[in-house]
Structure formats: structure tokens, C-alpha cells
Scaffold this active site. Structure first.
Site, PDB file in Angstrom:
ATOM      1  N   CYS A 198       5.738 -22.496  26.687  1.00  0.00           N
ATOM      2  CA  CYS A 198       6.708 -21.460  26.317  1.00  0.00           C
ATOM      3  C   CYS A 198       7.479 -20.996  27.547  1.00  0.00           C
ATOM      4  CB  CYS A 198       6.022 -20.306  25.595  1.00  0.00           C
ATOM      5  SG  CYS A 198       4.707 -19.553  26.528  1.00  0.00           S
ATOM      6  N   ALA A 214      -6.382 -23.705  22.769  1.00  0.00           N
ATOM      7  CA  ALA A 214      -6.107 -23.228  21.413  1.00  0.00           C
ATOM      8  C   ALA A 214      -5.964 -21.714  21.237  1.00  0.00           C
ATOM      9  CB  ALA A 214      -7.186 -23.742  20.468  1.00  0.00           C
ATOM     10  N   ALA A 215      -6.501 -20.896  22.157  1.00  0.00           N
ATOM     11  CA  ALA A 215      -6.488 -19.440  21.901  1.00  0.00           C
ATOM     12  C   ALA A 215      -5.105 -18.851  22.122  1.00  0.00           C
ATOM     13  CB  ALA A 215      -7.488 -18.755  22.833  1.00  0.00           C
ATOM     14  N   PRO A 216      -4.696 -17.850  21.347  1.00  0.00           N
ATOM     15  CA  PRO A 216      -5.495 -17.137  20.332  1.00  0.00           C
ATOM     16  C   PRO A 216      -5.602 -17.855  18.981  1.00  0.00           C
ATOM     17  CG  PRO A 216      -3.324 -16.143  20.549  1.00  0.00           C
ATOM     18  CD  PRO A 216      -3.397 -17.206  21.589  1.00  0.00           C
ATOM     19  N   ASP A 270     -13.521 -26.917  29.770  1.00  0.00           N
ATOM     20  CA  ASP A 270     -12.313 -27.140  30.549  1.00  0.00           C
ATOM     21  C   ASP A 270     -11.633 -28.350  29.914  1.00  0.00           C
ATOM     22  OD1 ASP A 270     -10.381 -27.926  32.345  1.00  0.00           O
ATOM     23  OD2 ASP A 270     -11.612 -27.493  34.122  1.00  0.00           O
TER      24      ASP A 270
HETATM   25  N1  SAM Z   1      -2.162 -22.699  21.399  1.00  0.00           N
HETATM   26  C1  SAM Z   1      -2.333 -21.265  21.504  1.00  0.00           C
HETATM   27  C2  SAM Z   1      -1.734 -20.599  20.278  1.00  0.00           C
HETATM   28  O1  SAM Z   1      -0.822 -21.156  19.674  1.00  0.00           O
HETATM   29  O2  SAM Z   1      -2.204 -19.518  19.902  1.00  0.00           O
HETATM   30  C3  SAM Z   1      -1.754 -20.724  22.798  1.00  0.00           C
HETATM   31  C4  SAM Z   1      -2.318 -21.410  24.016  1.00  0.00           C
HETATM   32  S1  SAM Z   1      -1.846 -20.678  25.546  1.00  0.00           S
HETATM   33  C5  SAM Z   1      -0.230 -21.229  25.739  1.00  0.00           C
HETATM   34  C6  SAM Z   1      -2.725 -21.682  26.683  1.00  0.00           C
HETATM   35  C7  SAM Z   1      -4.214 -21.471  26.672  1.00  0.00           C
HETATM   36  O3  SAM Z   1      -4.822 -22.439  27.542  1.00  0.00           O
HETATM   37  C8  SAM Z   1      -4.668 -20.110  27.193  1.00  0.00           C
HETATM   38  O4  SAM Z   1      -5.410 -19.455  26.203  1.00  0.00           O
HETATM   39  C9  SAM Z   1      -5.546 -20.436  28.399  1.00  0.00           C
HETATM   40  O5  SAM Z   1      -6.658 -19.581  28.539  1.00  0.00           O
HETATM   41  C10 SAM Z   1      -5.984 -21.848  28.078  1.00  0.00           C
HETATM   42  N2  SAM Z   1      -6.414 -22.662  29.250  1.00  0.00           N
HETATM   43  C11 SAM Z   1      -6.133 -22.473  30.548  1.00  0.00           C
HETATM   44  N3  SAM Z   1      -6.714 -23.436  31.284  1.00  0.00           N
HETATM   45  C12 SAM Z   1      -7.370 -24.250  30.437  1.00  0.00           C
HETATM   46  C13 SAM Z   1      -8.171 -25.407  30.592  1.00  0.00           C
HETATM   47  N4  SAM Z   1      -8.414 -25.933  31.806  1.00  0.00           N
HETATM   48  N5  SAM Z   1      -8.707 -25.986  29.495  1.00  0.00           N
HETATM   49  C14 SAM Z   1      -8.474 -25.458  28.260  1.00  0.00           C
HETATM   50  N6  SAM Z   1      -7.730 -24.353  28.050  1.00  0.00           N
HETATM   51  C15 SAM Z   1      -7.184 -23.765  29.125  1.00  0.00           C
END
Ligand code: SAM
Length: 333
Positions: free
Chosen positions: A263, A138-140, A191
Site C-alpha cells: 500500500c 495476513a493480519a489483520p 517468519d
Molecule cells: N494482508 C493484511 C490484510 O489485508 O489485512 C495486511 C498485511 S500488512 C500490509 C503486512 C503484515 O506483514 C503486517 O501485519 C506485519 O506484521 C506482517 N509481517 C512483517 N514481517 C513479516 C514476516 N517476516 N513474515 C510474515 N509477516 C510479516
């Protein structure tokens, strides 16, 4: 214009040649002629556009007229049947950004600046009031904020694995969502691959906005050595994406649906991951999103020849949105 020349000069230097060469090879093979115009946009940050997503929980009276004065108009056609009335987003054809708002504790922000294509996965999810929703990566928090513009979930679980980014996510939620609604939101730092086991058949809708090769930002990698490493490790992303999707399927109730988005233009991280999940989970079916694709085809350039359950937004001059891949799946049992 001297300012544009200066910006071009400054930004041009920052393009990471090793990444551009890698993309050139891969995307010429995958996209054919479409790649050269996409490349022109991706390598010209002075052409980039930003959409303004209004926060339905906090509005100052002058905001919409000041957007109109600067050439912004409401985005997304009313023709989209499931476009919620409260969902208001503005775009303009000219490049540049509306001024960002600073985080101020205790004060809600009025809008979120983002790539308009980032809203397509949220719209494809078709969230309804009372549904239990999981935003797995979800981040940011841009898409989490957008989800809360569409509906009032029963429970909304926003998850982010990375520690620092998870704090950023919390800050975003605090900046956009007021008190009574914020109680519906849980932020976790798990995770995402484990959530299916931890909460099986718990959610009506899951968004998997997966970690991916972020084509736009990778092209401007400041450290070429790090860029080479990333390109070498790119194959591992598909496996992580598949595992996140499998966990999302597990976390869905029968009858629930999920949207997968990235993306990147990379087929290995898009259609191939979806094909793999469809062939390995007999209880998962594709959902037709071609109606939505047709509905937004005036505002977004879409790659032709995609299957009905997926779309790929290609950045184009004047419509510099994307890259954004979206696919929708349903858990049938
Ligand atoms: N959905 C967000 C937004 O619209 O602002 C952008 C998400 S970004 C494309 C993908 C995110 O997945 C990153 O923040 C990354 O740190 C996180 N991520 C990476 N591995 C992950 C995991 N195993 N479980 C959950 N999140 C993970």
C-alpha cells in the site's frame, strides 16, 4: 460546514511534516504531475472513502437496502470475468464510513470495512474451490476474509509474524468464518521468509501482501522522531519484501501463481522488487493483469505506463482508493 472545519483543523495538525517532505521529493520524481492530486487526498482524511465487503456467511435481510439508502452501490464491474457471484462489495463516492460492527464472541460479522483497492490483489489471485492457498502476511485479515468470499479453498494457511497482530488475525477469522469452513483455515505465527523452506511446493496460490511503507498512515505519524527512524530504515523494507517473495516462490507448486501487493507508492518497494525477483528466479514469469486493470479503470485511477503484470492505484478525490500496488507472477517449473 463547521463540523468539517473542525475535523480539518484537528486532522491537519496531525500531518507529520518530515514524512510529507520526504514523500514530496520522492514521489514528485517518481510520479511527476500525478503526485500533487494524490498528496491532496492522502493529506485530507475527511475525503477518505471506505468500501463495505459483505460476508457471504452471515447476512441480515435489511443490510443491502440500508446500504442503498446511504448511497452505496455494488462495486466492481460484472465485466470482470473471474468475479465470483458470492463476492459482494459496496462503495459510494461520498466520503465517510458505514458504522463498524463490534467483535462479539460467537456472533459472525456481516461486513468488513476496507479500502476498495485492497480487494484488487485478492481478485488478481483468482482463487478457485479446492486450491491450497497461503496468505503469507495476513493480519489483520481483510484480504483473508476476502479470499474466503471468493472460493472455498482445499486448505487456507493464514500467516502473521507479529504476535499481537496474529491474535487480531485469529479474531478476524473467528468473526467472519463459520464452523465447517473454519476447519479449512490454519493460522500460524511464522517468519514468512521461512515458509518456503518449511513447505516447499505446497501451495497453488500465494498472496504476499507485504509489510511496506504505509503511505497513508505514515503521513499521520504521531511521533516525528519515530517517523525519521522509519524513513531511515525504509531501504531495508525492499530487502525483506524480496526475501518474502523468494519464500513465496519456493512455497508454490510448479504452475502455481502468486500476487504481490503493497500500500505504498514507492517504486523501490514495488516494481523494483518484482524486477529483482524476475531477474533472479529463472522459473518465475510475469502474468498479464492488464485485462483486470482495464476492467476496473472506471472505478480506480491507475498510474499509466505500468507493465502488463502490474498496476498501481492512485487515490483521487471521489475515488480515494489506494495507494495499492499489485503484481502477479507464475512459477513455471
Ligand atoms: N494482508 C493484511 C490484510 O489485508 O489485512 C495486511 C498485511 S500488512 C500490509 C503486512 C503484515 O506483514 C503486517 O501485519 C506485519 O506484521 C506482517 N509481517 C512483517 N514481517 C513479516 C514476516 N517476516 N513474515 C510474515 N509477516 C510479516
Amino acid at each position: 460546514c463547521p463540523l468539517e472545519k473542525k475535523a480539518k483543523g484537528k486532522l491537519q495538525k496531525q500531518i507529520c511534516q518530515v514524512v510529507l517532505d520526504h514523500f514530496e521529493k520522492q514521489y514528485t520524481a517518481e510520479l511527476g504531475d500525478a503526485w500533487s492530486s494524490v498528496r491532496d487526498v492522502l493529506t485530507s482524511p475527511w475525503c477518505w472513502q471506505y468500501a463495505v465487503l459483505l460476508n457471504r456467511f452471515s447476512q441480515s435481510p435489511g443490510l443491502e437496502s440500508s446500504l442503498a439508502e446511504q448511497g452505496y452501490h455494488p462495486a466492481f464491474p460484472a465485466a470482470l470475468p473471474y468475479l465470483p457471484a458470492a463476492f459482494r462489495c459496496y462503495t459510494r463516492a461520498a466520503p465517510g464510513r458505514f458504522p463498524a460492527q463490534k467483535h462479539q464472541p460467537g456472533r459472525l460479522k456481516e461486513y468488513y470495512l476496507l479500502n476498495a483497492a485492497s480487494l484488487l490483489p485478492v481478485l488478481a489471485l483468482e482463487v478457485k474451490d479446492g486450491e491450497d492457498i497461503l496468505d503469507l502476511c495476513a493480519a489483520p485479515g481483510g484480504k483473508s476474509v476476502a479470499i474466503l468470499q471468493c472460493a472455498c479453498p482445499g486448505h487456507f494457511h493464514c500467516n502473521e509474524y507479529d504476535d499481537l497482530r496474529s491474535r487480531w488475525l485469529e479474531q478476524t477469522i473467528e468473526s467472519f468464518i463459520p464452523d465447517p469452513f473454519i476447519n479449512l483455515v490454519t493460522v500460524s505465527k511464522l517468519d514468512g521468509r521461512q515458509i518456503g523452506d518449511l513447505q516447499p511446493e505446497f501451495y497453488d496460490k500465494v498472496l504476499v501482501d507485504a509489510p511496506c511503507s504505509n503511505d497513508r498512515s505514515w503521513l499521520f505519524s504521531a511521533d516525528p522522531q519515530q517517523a525519521v527512524l522509519r524513513l531511515m530504515q525504509r531501504k531495508e523494507l525492499s530487502s525483506l519484501q524480496f526475501q518474502l517473495l523468494r519464500s513465496a516462490v519456493q512455497a508454490l507448486r510448479p504452475g502455481g501463481s502468486l500476487v504481490y501487493s503493497t500500500c505504498t507508492l514507492s517504486r523501490a518497494e514495488n516494481s523494483d522488487v518484482i524486477s529483482l525477483i524476475l531477474s533472479s528466479c529463472s522459473n518465475v514469469m510475469p502474468v498479464d493483469i492488464s485485462g483486470m486493470a482495464r476492467g476496473v479503470s472506471q472505478e480506480f485511477t491507475l498510474l499509466s505506463g505500468m507493465q502488463q503484470h502490474e498496476l498501481l492505484v492512485l487515490p483521487e478525490k471521489g475515488r480515494a482508493w489506494g495507494p495499492m500496488y499489485v503484481a502477479k507472477l507464475k512459477k513455471v517449473s
